[in-house]
Design an enzyme around this catalytic site. Structure first.
Site, mmCIF file in Angstrom:
data_model
loop_
_atom_site.group_PDB
_atom_site.id
_atom_site.type_symbol
_atom_site.label_atom_id
_atom_site.label_comp_id
_atom_site.label_asym_id
_atom_site.label_seq_id
_atom_site.Cartn_x
_atom_site.Cartn_y
_atom_site.Cartn_z
ATOM 1 N N GLY A 124 0.800 -1.227 0.000
ATOM 2 C CA GLY A 124 0.000 0.000 0.000
ATOM 3 C C GLY A 124 0.828 1.269 0.000
ATOM 4 N N ALA A 125 2.112 1.182 -0.328
ATOM 5 C CA ALA A 125 2.972 2.364 -0.303
ATOM 6 C C ALA A 125 3.210 2.912 -1.711
ATOM 7 C CB ALA A 125 4.297 2.036 0.368
ATOM 8 N N GLY A 126 2.484 2.383 -2.694
ATOM 9 C CA GLY A 126 2.642 2.878 -4.059
ATOM 10 C C GLY A 126 3.896 2.361 -4.735
ATOM 11 N N LEU A 127 4.434 1.235 -4.252
ATOM 12 C CA LEU A 127 5.635 0.661 -4.878
ATOM 13 C C LEU A 127 5.279 -0.576 -5.714
ATOM 14 C CD1 LEU A 127 8.146 1.092 -1.923
ATOM 15 C CD2 LEU A 127 7.788 2.575 -3.897
ATOM 16 N N SER A 128 3.981 -0.726 -5.974
ATOM 17 C CA SER A 128 3.492 -1.759 -6.886
ATOM 18 C C SER A 128 3.758 -3.181 -6.417
ATOM 19 C CB SER A 128 4.065 -1.567 -8.292
ATOM 20 O OG SER A 128 3.638 -0.346 -8.790
ATOM 21 N N SER A 129 3.464 -3.420 -5.154
ATOM 22 C CA SER A 129 3.562 -4.795 -4.673
ATOM 23 C C SER A 129 2.584 -5.684 -5.428
ATOM 24 C CB SER A 129 3.282 -4.855 -3.163
ATOM 25 O OG SER A 129 2.048 -4.248 -2.884
ATOM 26 N N GLU A 162 -4.985 -7.679 -13.581
ATOM 27 C CA GLU A 162 -5.386 -6.583 -12.688
ATOM 28 C C GLU A 162 -6.605 -5.838 -13.243
ATOM 29 O OE1 GLU A 162 -2.413 -4.904 -10.516
ATOM 30 O OE2 GLU A 162 -3.640 -3.260 -9.756
ATOM 31 N N ASP A 174 3.686 -0.574 -14.260
ATOM 32 C CA ASP A 174 4.181 -1.270 -13.063
ATOM 33 C C ASP A 174 4.656 -2.676 -13.400
ATOM 34 O OD1 ASP A 174 3.209 1.038 -11.971
ATOM 35 O OD2 ASP A 174 1.461 0.104 -11.040
ATOM 36 N N TYR A 224 -8.833 6.984 -9.954
ATOM 37 C CA TYR A 224 -7.933 6.543 -11.025
ATOM 38 C C TYR A 224 -8.755 6.217 -12.273
ATOM 39 C CZ TYR A 224 -4.192 4.006 -13.397
ATOM 40 O OH TYR A 224 -3.248 3.610 -14.317
HETATM 41 C C1 GLA Z 1 -0.526 3.185 -10.973
HETATM 42 C C2 GLA Z 1 -0.882 2.322 -12.182
HETATM 43 C C3 GLA Z 1 0.094 2.572 -13.327
HETATM 44 C C4 GLA Z 1 0.241 4.061 -13.624
HETATM 45 C C5 GLA Z 1 0.472 4.849 -12.342
HETATM 46 C C6 GLA Z 1 0.451 6.329 -12.577
HETATM 47 O O1 GLA Z 1 0.707 2.787 -10.426
HETATM 48 O O2 GLA Z 1 -0.867 0.961 -11.838
HETATM 49 O O3 GLA Z 1 -0.328 1.867 -14.473
HETATM 50 O O4 GLA Z 1 -0.867 4.554 -14.329
HETATM 51 O O5 GLA Z 1 -0.480 4.550 -11.335
HETATM 52 O O6 GLA Z 1 1.501 6.706 -13.392
#
Ligand code: GLA
Length: 388
Positions: A124-129, A162, A174, A224
């Site tokens: 949940g920190a925006g690091l795409s886990s 996803e 990501d 989003y």
């Molecule tokens: C999230 C989405 C990505 C991208 C970013 C914003 O991480 O998963 O595909 O759109 O936001 O750049």
């Protein structure tokens, strides 16, 4: 590296305890993004990199059609079968099952399997886990069952997992970064053609320091998806006048001014930011080629301001963290990173200044928001691979 070895030993042990001997262990990293936010689903450019924090999967074949999963960090199990694939009603299994579903729908023959997942990508920190879980699953299943799928296709299956199974309409950045990451390099990805180039990212004099807001506002995924729709609406208006425009990548600032500036101001602001941002990534890449990190850093601030005021995906915590470093000569650039509404800010910091900056910022953050700031210095690392 030390830590990574520890996780792969630990996951092997846990797998053994639950399921016996595993067939293989795969690692897939989290990601950062230097510049180019929300540009991926607008067919523009992004500049991400994989980091030295990753999700691991230990996996082994079964003799039946069952899927038995265990999340090592949460201590939770989930069981289903290949025939009974549906949303789990929980969070983490869906990223795995979504990939299984995409492979099956594409006609690949799988068998039952056991898998353990765990790792050190902060959740949940925006690091795409979540992208890392999808990519680790795609890679592991491809190896385990010898499916012969190439890396680009695995990225696309992971993104679709996803989009379809989880229901988040994310772009491709990501998953691409997790799968294709390369140590000490950023990836310049053209999200329209999926052509990519590795660019050296020199960290002799600087560090990449992340500040974790520690918040994830509930708006994140609905807003989003709304941004995507707003951009599509802008495109459809421009398209009436300029039929060759299929995405905001094909448009420019003059077209946006001409076609959108007199209409709905929300649509106008979203699209104006986007065409500027797509151009900014390309200019920022030239800065890297010219070793001009000062100029690169200024563009990061410009990106932040656009994301905050025009695209409206920031939040008070991320705005505050960027403002706290904005006039600090030890910080070359900073901005919110990822989808927005929380997560981390990324800071390019002069080597040696990391500790003091982190401490000062944490103190200000506590005073202003009454929140504890987590900070991470990250290194750029390789993408998805088999580790054992
Ligand atoms: C999230 C989405 C990505 C991208 C970013 C914003 O991480 O998963 O595909 O759109 O936001 O750049």
């Amino acid at each position: 590296m030390q830590h990574n070895t520890m996780i792969s030993e630990e996951i092997g042990r846990i797998y053994n305890e639950h399921f016996g001997a595993q067939d293989l262990i795969v690692r897939s990293p989290g990601r950062i993004n230097l510049i180019g936010e929300h540009t991926d689903y607008n067919m523009g450019f992004v500049l991400p990199a994989a980091i030295d924090k990753a999700i691991y999967m230990a996996i082994g074949k079964r003799n039946d059609q069952q899927i038995h999963l265990y999340a090592g960090d949460l201590g939770e199990s989930y069981e289903t079968s290949l025939q009974g694939l549906k949303k789990s009603g929980r969070h983490w299994p869906d990223y795995i099952l979504g990939v299984v579903d995409e492979f099956t729908k594409a006609g690949y023959t799988l068998n039952g399997f056991n898998a353990v997942v765990m790792g050190d990508v902060p959740l949940g920190a925006g690091l795409s886990s979540s992208a890392a879980v999808e990519c680790v699953t795609a890679f592991a299943l491809n190896e385990l069952f010898g499916l012969g799928i190439d890396k680009k296709a695995m990225v696309q299956f992971s993104q679709r997992a996803e989009n379809e199974f989880v229901g988040m309409k994310c772009g491709i950045m990501d998953q691409f970064a997790s799968m294709f990451g390369k140590k000490e390099h950023v990836i310049r990805l053209d999200c329209r053609s999926l052509e990519y180039a590795y660019m050296p990212f020199e960290t002799t004099d600087i560090s990449i320091l992340l500040f974790d807001t520690g918040v994830k506002h509930s708006l994140a995924s609905s807003e989003y998806n709304t941004r995507r729709l707003e951009c599509e609406e802008g495109v459809s208006i421009i398209h009436q006048k300029y039929p060759s425009v299929q995405s905001l990548r094909d448009a420019d600032a003059a077209m946006v001014e001409e076609c959108l500036s007199q209409g709905n101001q929300t649509i106008y602001r979203r699209c104006r930011f986007m065409v500027d941002e797509i151009q900014r990534v390309q200019d920022a890449c030239n800065d890297l080629v010219n070793h001009d990190l000062a100029s690169f850093g200024k563009k990061m601030y410009a990106t932040h301001d656009g994301l905050s005021k025009m695209y409206e995906v920031s939040c008070p915590e991320a705005d505050g963290l960027v403002d706290m470093v904005r006039n600090n000569s030890n910080v070359l650039g900073a901005r919110m990173m990822g989808g927005g509404f929380g997560g981390c800010t990324i800071n390019i910091v002069k080597k040696g200044a990391e500790k003091e900056l982190a401490e000062n910022t944490a103190e200000q953050y506590r005073k202003r928001f009454n929140l504890e700031l987590k900070t991470y210095v990250v290194a750029i690392d390789n993408g998805t691979s088999v580790v054992a």
